[in-house]
Design a protein around this motif. Structure first.
Motif, short mmCIF file in Angstrom:
data_model
loop_
_atom_site.label_atom_id
_atom_site.label_comp_id
_atom_site.label_asym_id
_atom_site.label_seq_id
_atom_site.Cartn_x
_atom_site.Cartn_y
_atom_site.Cartn_z
N ASP A 6 26.30 17.04 91.39
CA ASP A 6 24.96 17.01 90.06
C ASP A 6 23.90 17.00 90.43
O ASP A 6 23.61 15.72 90.42
CB ASP A 6 25.45 16.94 88.80
CG ASP A 6 26.79 17.60 88.03
OD1 ASP A 6 26.87 18.29 88.87
OD2 ASP A 6 27.08 17.41 87.07
N GLU A 7 23.05 17.46 90.61
CA GLU A 7 21.21 17.39 90.62
C GLU A 7 21.55 16.98 92.26
O GLU A 7 20.07 16.29 92.06
CB GLU A 7 20.97 16.73 89.33
CG GLU A 7 20.69 17.49 88.50
CD GLU A 7 20.24 16.60 87.26
OE1 GLU A 7 19.17 16.26 87.70
OE2 GLU A 7 20.89 16.38 86.02
N ASP A 8 21.68 17.24 93.36
CA ASP A 8 21.48 16.52 94.55
C ASP A 8 21.19 17.73 95.60
O ASP A 8 22.37 19.02 95.95
CB ASP A 8 23.11 16.07 94.62
CG ASP A 8 23.13 15.11 96.63
OD1 ASP A 8 22.31 15.47 97.16
OD2 ASP A 8 23.69 14.64 97.25
N PRO A 9 19.70 17.49 95.88
CA PRO A 9 19.36 18.99 96.80
C PRO A 9 20.14 19.49 97.99
O PRO A 9 20.14 19.95 98.14
CB PRO A 9 17.97 18.96 96.84
CG PRO A 9 17.90 17.61 96.22
CD PRO A 9 18.53 16.74 94.84
N VAL A 10 20.58 17.89 98.44
CA VAL A 10 21.20 18.08 99.68
C VAL A 10 22.15 19.12 99.11
O VAL A 10 22.88 19.40 101.05
CB VAL A 10 21.07 16.20 99.96
CG1 VAL A 10 21.78 16.88 101.59
CG2 VAL A 10 19.52 15.95 100.36
#
Length: 68
Positions: A6-10
């Motif tokens: 969650d909320e990991d741009p990669v």
């Protein structure tokens, strides 16, 4: 409880690349070059992409529900 990505741009970018790659009509040579550059930019990119690709493969193996 939140999922590990969650909320990991990669992770989100990796998942988007896997989805784009599935669309053979629009995933052309420039797109392949852009993906290759993104993968080379950071070892974490490759790791997340490999995880996303495995998830995509596993999801494709799940049989669809019928008769409901």
């Amino acid at each position: 409880m939140t999922a590990p990505y969650d909320e990991d741009p990669v992770w989100e970018a990796a998942w988007a690349w896997v989805q784009r790659e599935f669309d053979q009509e629009t995933f052309d040579a420039p797109a392949r070059e852009a993906l290759a550059a993104w993968l080379r930019a950071d070892p974490l990119h490759r790791a997340r992409y490999d995880e996303a690709a495995r998830l995509w493969l596993l999801a494709g193996m799940v049989p669809r529900r019928t008769g409901e």
